[in-house]
Motif scaffolding. Structure first.
Motif, mmCIF file in Angstrom:
data_model
loop_
_atom_site.group_PDB
_atom_site.id
_atom_site.type_symbol
_atom_site.label_atom_id
_atom_site.label_comp_id
_atom_site.label_asym_id
_atom_site.label_seq_id
_atom_site.Cartn_x
_atom_site.Cartn_y
_atom_site.Cartn_z
ATOM 1 N N GLU A 73 77.013 -28.678 -17.677
ATOM 2 C CA GLU A 73 76.716 -27.247 -17.625
ATOM 3 C C GLU A 73 76.692 -26.656 -19.025
ATOM 4 N N ARG A 74 76.332 -25.395 -19.062
ATOM 5 C CA ARG A 74 76.229 -24.631 -20.306
ATOM 6 C C ARG A 74 75.224 -25.233 -21.276
ATOM 7 N N LEU A 75 74.075 -25.574 -20.748
ATOM 8 C CA LEU A 75 73.031 -26.141 -21.588
ATOM 9 C C LEU A 75 72.386 -25.074 -22.462
ATOM 10 N N HIS A 79 63.105 -27.062 -23.135
ATOM 11 C CA HIS A 79 62.419 -27.580 -21.957
ATOM 12 C C HIS A 79 62.189 -29.080 -22.098
ATOM 13 N N GLN A 80 61.899 -29.530 -23.324
ATOM 14 C CA GLN A 80 61.646 -30.954 -23.551
ATOM 15 C C GLN A 80 62.876 -31.805 -23.242
ATOM 16 N N SER A 81 64.066 -31.301 -23.550
ATOM 17 C CA SER A 81 65.297 -32.057 -23.271
ATOM 18 C C SER A 81 65.525 -32.219 -21.777
ATOM 19 N N ILE A 82 65.291 -31.147 -21.033
ATOM 20 C CA ILE A 82 65.453 -31.227 -19.587
ATOM 21 C C ILE A 82 64.421 -32.189 -19.003
ATOM 22 N N ASN A 98 74.215 -32.598 -11.097
ATOM 23 C CA ASN A 98 74.638 -31.202 -11.051
ATOM 24 C C ASN A 98 74.439 -30.616 -12.430
ATOM 25 N N VAL A 99 73.480 -29.725 -12.545
ATOM 26 C CA VAL A 99 73.183 -29.096 -13.827
ATOM 27 C C VAL A 99 73.211 -27.600 -13.628
ATOM 28 N N GLY A 101 73.532 -23.592 -15.784
ATOM 29 C CA GLY A 101 73.415 -22.897 -17.053
ATOM 30 C C GLY A 101 72.066 -23.029 -17.719
ATOM 31 N N ILE A 102 71.050 -23.460 -16.970
ATOM 32 C CA ILE A 102 69.709 -23.565 -17.542
ATOM 33 C C ILE A 102 68.953 -22.277 -17.233
ATOM 34 N N PRO A 103 68.408 -21.625 -18.246
ATOM 35 C CA PRO A 103 67.561 -20.465 -17.955
ATOM 36 C C PRO A 103 66.399 -20.884 -17.055
ATOM 37 N N VAL A 104 66.063 -20.049 -16.087
ATOM 38 C CA VAL A 104 65.044 -20.400 -15.100
ATOM 39 C C VAL A 104 63.717 -20.781 -15.759
ATOM 40 N N ASN A 105 63.350 -20.119 -16.839
ATOM 41 C CA ASN A 105 62.072 -20.429 -17.471
ATOM 42 C C ASN A 105 62.069 -21.806 -18.132
ATOM 43 N N TYR A 106 63.219 -22.431 -18.312
ATOM 44 C CA TYR A 106 63.282 -23.786 -18.872
ATOM 45 C C TYR A 106 63.116 -24.840 -17.789
ATOM 46 N N PHE A 107 63.359 -24.478 -16.564
ATOM 47 C CA PHE A 107 63.430 -25.447 -15.478
ATOM 48 C C PHE A 107 62.026 -25.796 -15.018
ATOM 49 N N SER A 108 61.627 -27.020 -15.221
ATOM 50 C CA SER A 108 60.281 -27.455 -14.889
ATOM 51 C C SER A 108 60.273 -28.132 -13.526
ATOM 52 N N ILE A 109 59.947 -27.366 -12.508
ATOM 53 C CA ILE A 109 59.891 -27.914 -11.155
ATOM 54 C C ILE A 109 58.833 -29.006 -11.065
ATOM 55 N N ASP A 110 57.695 -28.795 -11.736
ATOM 56 C CA ASP A 110 56.628 -29.803 -11.705
ATOM 57 C C ASP A 110 57.106 -31.143 -12.258
#
Length: 121
Positions: A73-75, A79-82, A98-99, A101-110
């Motif tokens: 947590e607390r990432l 975006h590249q790291s995720i 279980n991750v 603390g990721i801002p939603v705009n960093y989370f790449s669902i695709d």
């Protein structure tokens, strides 16, 4: 379960910690890697983990091939790291991630969907 909670580790300290664990495992002769398994790695409550920290953690779970539950947590990473973490998952034994603390705009669902899809083929 290896749990390092609220340690407030820096990237350098995390690197030293993971290298130390790896060294300890490599010195235990006569045991299979399955005998030395770290079934869970809990890094919750640490510092805002940077790109370097996420890469270190990802490389560690790929190399050890024993971590089945990874919790971080607390990432504070890109975006590249995720994406790097998601792409590495099929080469690990992680079955629960279980991750937080990721801002939603960093989370790449695709990217996550592509990894999940490719791991089922």
């Amino acid at each position: 379960m290896l749990s390092v909670v609220d340690a407030g580790m820096t990237d350098l300290q995390l690197k030293f910690f993971l290298e130390t664990i790896d060294q300890v495992i490599s010195t235990l002769h006569g045991l299979k890697s399955s005998d030395l398994a770290i079934k869970g790695l809990n890094l919750n409550g640490n510092t805002e983990l940077s790109d370097q920290a996420v890469k270190l953690i990802t490389d560690f779970v790929v190399k050890t091939q024993s971590v089945m539950v990874l919790s971080i947590e607390r990432l504070k990473c890109s975006h590249q790291s995720i994406t790097y973490l998601f792409q590495a998952l099929p080469f690990t034994r992680v079955v629960e991630l279980n991750v937080s603390g990721i801002p939603v705009n960093y989370f790449s669902i695709d990217a996550l969907c592509r990894v999940i899809d490719s791991s089922h083929k």
